[in-house]
Design a protein around this motif. Structure first.
Motif, PDB file in Angstrom:
ATOM      1  N   ARG A 173      13.008 -62.760 -44.468  1.00  0.00           N
ATOM      2  CA  ARG A 173      13.418 -62.859 -45.874  1.00  0.00           C
ATOM      3  C   ARG A 173      13.301 -64.302 -46.372  1.00  0.00           C
ATOM      4  NH1 ARG A 173      15.701 -59.374 -48.637  1.00  0.00           N
ATOM      5  NH2 ARG A 173      16.687 -59.717 -50.625  1.00  0.00           N
ATOM      6  N   SER A 174      13.789 -65.280 -45.582  1.00  0.00           N
ATOM      7  CA  SER A 174      13.720 -66.678 -46.016  1.00  0.00           C
ATOM      8  C   SER A 174      12.276 -67.161 -46.068  1.00  0.00           C
ATOM      9  CB  SER A 174      14.550 -67.590 -45.117  1.00  0.00           C
ATOM     10  OG  SER A 174      13.939 -67.775 -43.866  1.00  0.00           O
ATOM     11  N   GLN A 175      11.451 -66.692 -45.152  1.00  0.00           N
ATOM     12  CA  GLN A 175      10.039 -67.079 -45.167  1.00  0.00           C
ATOM     13  C   GLN A 175       9.345 -66.524 -46.408  1.00  0.00           C
ATOM     14  OE1 GLN A 175       8.373 -65.977 -41.340  1.00  0.00           O
ATOM     15  NE2 GLN A 175      10.081 -66.951 -40.285  1.00  0.00           N
ATOM     16  N   LEU A 176       9.701 -65.288 -46.793  1.00  0.00           N
ATOM     17  CA  LEU A 176       9.125 -64.713 -48.008  1.00  0.00           C
ATOM     18  C   LEU A 176       9.592 -65.473 -49.248  1.00  0.00           C
ATOM     19  CD1 LEU A 176       9.401 -60.882 -47.226  1.00  0.00           C
ATOM     20  CD2 LEU A 176       7.308 -62.246 -47.370  1.00  0.00           C
ATOM     21  N   GLU A 177      10.858 -65.896 -49.261  1.00  0.00           N
ATOM     22  CA  GLU A 177      11.378 -66.687 -50.384  1.00  0.00           C
ATOM     23  C   GLU A 177      10.639 -68.015 -50.496  1.00  0.00           C
ATOM     24  OE1 GLU A 177      13.617 -66.055 -52.832  1.00  0.00           O
ATOM     25  OE2 GLU A 177      13.741 -64.002 -52.117  1.00  0.00           O
ATOM     26  N   GLU A 178      10.412 -68.675 -49.356  1.00  0.00           N
ATOM     27  CA  GLU A 178       9.674 -69.944 -49.368  1.00  0.00           C
ATOM     28  C   GLU A 178       8.252 -69.746 -49.870  1.00  0.00           C
ATOM     29  OE1 GLU A 178       9.853 -71.908 -45.560  1.00  0.00           O
ATOM     30  OE2 GLU A 178      12.046 -71.734 -45.509  1.00  0.00           O
ATOM     31  N   LEU A 179       7.618 -68.662 -49.441  1.00  0.00           N
ATOM     32  CA  LEU A 179       6.266 -68.358 -49.887  1.00  0.00           C
ATOM     33  C   LEU A 179       6.246 -68.110 -51.396  1.00  0.00           C
ATOM     34  CD1 LEU A 179       3.312 -67.760 -49.135  1.00  0.00           C
ATOM     35  CD2 LEU A 179       3.994 -65.396 -48.715  1.00  0.00           C
ATOM     36  N   LYS A 180       7.207 -67.376 -51.900  1.00  0.00           N
ATOM     37  CA  LYS A 180       7.305 -67.091 -53.330  1.00  0.00           C
ATOM     38  C   LYS A 180       7.466 -68.380 -54.141  1.00  0.00           C
ATOM     39  CE  LYS A 180      10.451 -64.813 -56.577  1.00  0.00           C
ATOM     40  NZ  LYS A 180      11.695 -64.060 -56.682  1.00  0.00           N
ATOM     41  N   ILE A 181       8.364 -69.260 -53.677  1.00  0.00           N
ATOM     42  CA  ILE A 181       8.581 -70.531 -54.374  1.00  0.00           C
ATOM     43  C   ILE A 181       7.312 -71.370 -54.351  1.00  0.00           C
ATOM     44  CG2 ILE A 181       9.844 -72.735 -54.232  1.00  0.00           C
ATOM     45  CD1 ILE A 181      12.272 -71.017 -53.262  1.00  0.00           C
ATOM     46  N   GLY A 182       6.650 -71.397 -53.205  1.00  0.00           N
ATOM     47  CA  GLY A 182       5.396 -72.151 -53.092  1.00  0.00           C
ATOM     48  C   GLY A 182       4.321 -71.622 -54.032  1.00  0.00           C
ATOM     49  N   LEU A 183       4.196 -70.297 -54.111  1.00  0.00           N
ATOM     50  CA  LEU A 183       3.200 -69.695 -55.002  1.00  0.00           C
ATOM     51  C   LEU A 183       3.535 -69.973 -56.472  1.00  0.00           C
ATOM     52  CD1 LEU A 183       2.551 -66.258 -53.279  1.00  0.00           C
ATOM     53  CD2 LEU A 183       0.941 -68.145 -53.521  1.00  0.00           C
ATOM     54  N   GLN A 184       4.818 -69.894 -56.814  1.00  0.00           N
ATOM     55  CA  GLN A 184       5.215 -70.178 -58.197  1.00  0.00           C
ATOM     56  C   GLN A 184       4.909 -71.622 -58.562  1.00  0.00           C
ATOM     57  OE1 GLN A 184       9.337 -68.960 -58.101  1.00  0.00           O
ATOM     58  NE2 GLN A 184       8.861 -66.904 -58.871  1.00  0.00           N
ATOM     59  N   SER A 185       5.150 -72.529 -57.634  1.00  0.00           N
ATOM     60  CA  SER A 185       4.882 -73.938 -57.877  1.00  0.00           C
ATOM     61  C   SER A 185       3.376 -74.171 -58.049  1.00  0.00           C
ATOM     62  CB  SER A 185       5.414 -74.773 -56.712  1.00  0.00           C
ATOM     63  OG  SER A 185       5.071 -76.118 -56.882  1.00  0.00           O
ATOM     64  N   ASP A 186       2.575 -73.543 -57.166  1.00  0.00           N
ATOM     65  CA  ASP A 186       1.114 -73.688 -57.263  1.00  0.00           C
ATOM     66  C   ASP A 186       0.594 -73.109 -58.570  1.00  0.00           C
ATOM     67  OD1 ASP A 186       1.119 -74.891 -54.796  1.00  0.00           O
ATOM     68  OD2 ASP A 186       0.397 -73.121 -53.710  1.00  0.00           O
ATOM     69  N   MET A 187       1.138 -71.956 -58.977  1.00  0.00           N
ATOM     70  CA  MET A 187       0.693 -71.340 -60.232  1.00  0.00           C
ATOM     71  C   MET A 187       1.108 -72.195 -61.424  1.00  0.00           C
ATOM     72  SD  MET A 187      -1.055 -68.753 -59.390  1.00  0.00           S
ATOM     73  CE  MET A 187      -1.242 -67.843 -60.901  1.00  0.00           C
ATOM     74  N   GLY A 188       2.305 -72.796 -61.347  1.00  0.00           N
ATOM     75  CA  GLY A 188       2.771 -73.674 -62.422  1.00  0.00           C
ATOM     76  C   GLY A 188       1.869 -74.877 -62.569  1.00  0.00           C
ATOM     77  N   ASP A 189       1.455 -75.462 -61.433  1.00  0.00           N
ATOM     78  CA  ASP A 189       0.542 -76.607 -61.469  1.00  0.00           C
ATOM     79  C   ASP A 189      -0.795 -76.203 -62.064  1.00  0.00           C
ATOM     80  OD1 ASP A 189       2.462 -78.148 -60.287  1.00  0.00           O
ATOM     81  OD2 ASP A 189       1.577 -78.075 -58.267  1.00  0.00           O
ATOM     82  N   LEU A 190      -1.254 -75.021 -61.722  1.00  0.00           N
ATOM     83  CA  LEU A 190      -2.542 -74.526 -62.204  1.00  0.00           C
ATOM     84  C   LEU A 190      -2.543 -74.392 -63.721  1.00  0.00           C
ATOM     85  CD1 LEU A 190      -5.324 -73.347 -61.332  1.00  0.00           C
ATOM     86  CD2 LEU A 190      -4.237 -71.119 -61.321  1.00  0.00           C
ATOM     87  N   PHE A 191      -1.448 -73.853 -64.287  1.00  0.00           N
ATOM     88  CA  PHE A 191      -1.399 -73.623 -65.728  1.00  0.00           C
ATOM     89  C   PHE A 191      -0.851 -74.812 -66.517  1.00  0.00           C
ATOM     90  CE2 PHE A 191      -1.474 -69.237 -64.088  1.00  0.00           C
ATOM     91  CZ  PHE A 191      -2.632 -68.828 -64.720  1.00  0.00           C
ATOM     92  N   ASP A 192      -0.368 -75.834 -65.824  1.00  0.00           N
ATOM     93  CA  ASP A 192       0.136 -77.028 -66.505  1.00  0.00           C
ATOM     94  C   ASP A 192      -0.919 -78.130 -66.547  1.00  0.00           C
ATOM     95  OD1 ASP A 192       2.566 -75.932 -67.060  1.00  0.00           O
ATOM     96  OD2 ASP A 192       3.574 -76.766 -65.303  1.00  0.00           O
ATOM     97  N   GLY A 193      -2.131 -77.758 -66.514  1.00  0.00           N
ATOM     98  CA  GLY A 193      -3.189 -78.763 -66.636  1.00  0.00           C
ATOM     99  C   GLY A 193      -3.849 -79.117 -65.316  1.00  0.00           C
ATOM    100  N   GLY A 194      -3.514 -78.350 -64.296  1.00  0.00           N
ATOM    101  CA  GLY A 194      -4.187 -78.617 -63.023  1.00  0.00           C
ATOM    102  C   GLY A 194      -5.647 -78.267 -63.112  1.00  0.00           C
ATOM    103  N   ASP A 195      -6.436 -78.751 -62.212  1.00  0.00           N
ATOM    104  CA  ASP A 195      -7.874 -78.534 -62.190  1.00  0.00           C
ATOM    105  C   ASP A 195      -8.192 -77.158 -61.628  1.00  0.00           C
ATOM    106  OD1 ASP A 195     -10.573 -78.699 -62.152  1.00  0.00           O
ATOM    107  OD2 ASP A 195     -10.696 -80.405 -60.782  1.00  0.00           O
ATOM    108  N   ILE A 196      -8.685 -76.252 -62.484  1.00  0.00           N
ATOM    109  CA  ILE A 196      -8.988 -74.886 -62.061  1.00  0.00           C
ATOM    110  C   ILE A 196     -10.158 -74.887 -61.095  1.00  0.00           C
ATOM    111  CG2 ILE A 196      -9.786 -72.618 -62.851  1.00  0.00           C
ATOM    112  CD1 ILE A 196      -8.191 -73.083 -65.373  1.00  0.00           C
TER     113      ILE A 196
END
Length: 198
Positions: A173-196
């Motif tokens: 469960r904690s590993q899935l939570e960490e993965l979810k947070i990591g994916l959300q952060s990566d997606m946020g960077d992507l849509f906040d002007g990150g290089d597609i």
């Protein structure tokens, strides 16, 4: 009003001054306090204290507890202590006081209390618990580890260990939570002007 720590130290000091086995005295206090809690009604003040003392002494007689030696002294100390908490309107705090007594003595005796939750028991559960206890002893320098365990299917797999305020979480469960947070952060960077294009 005295604090929980003051009451805890008063019990410990009384047991030490009378030369009692403190571990036995703590167990006696726990047992008698659980019997008091099982009685109906709530206890406050002098009248209730006198009635409660009579009830406790009747229960002790029914249980044929020792009337002589160190055991009887521990029983007497516990009875007097419980009655005093009632007289001083501290009975509601008795569980906290007992928990504090246990914490103080565990620290003196270098005993660590740990809790392990697991999703599913493994085939070598006892062996794993022993290994975990030994690892905690080595890392902490404790003389003894009191490990309590309970099943928690919400962990999905793996286990979680709590020692005081520290938590080691090796659950799925904690590993899935960490993965979810990591994916959300990566997606946020992507849509906040990150290089597609990367």
């Amino acid at each position: 009003m005295k604090s929980v720590r003051t009451w805890a130290m008063a019990f410990i000091n009384s047991a030490e001054n009378e030369g009692l086995d403190i571990a036995y005295s703590i167990d006696t206090l726990k047992e008698l306090s659980s019997q008091v809690k099982a009685l109906s009604g709530f206890f406050y003040g002098r009248n209730a204290a006198a009635m409660l003392e009579n009830l406790l002494r009747e229960e002790i007689k029914k249980a044929n507890l020792s009337d002589e030696g160190p055991a009887s002294l521990s029983i007497e100390l516990s009875v007097r202590f419980i009655i005093l908490t009632v007289r001083k309107n501290m009975f509601k705090q008795l569980k906290l006081i007992i928990d504090d007594i246990t914490r103080i003595m565990n620290k003196r005796w270098q005993i660590i209390e740990a809790t392990m939750e697991y999703a599913l028991p493994c085939e070598e559960q006892a062996e794993f618990e022993n290994s975990l206890s030994e690892a905690i002893k080595r890392r902490s320098g404790a003389s003894k580890v009191l490990l309590s365990t309970r099943q928690n299917p919400a962990l999905l797999g793996g286990y979680r260990v709590r020692i005081g305020d520290d938590v080691f979480d090796a659950s799925i469960r904690s590993q899935l939570e960490e993965l979810k947070i990591g994916l959300q952060s990566d997606m946020g960077d992507l849509f906040d002007g990150g290089d597609i294009d990367g």
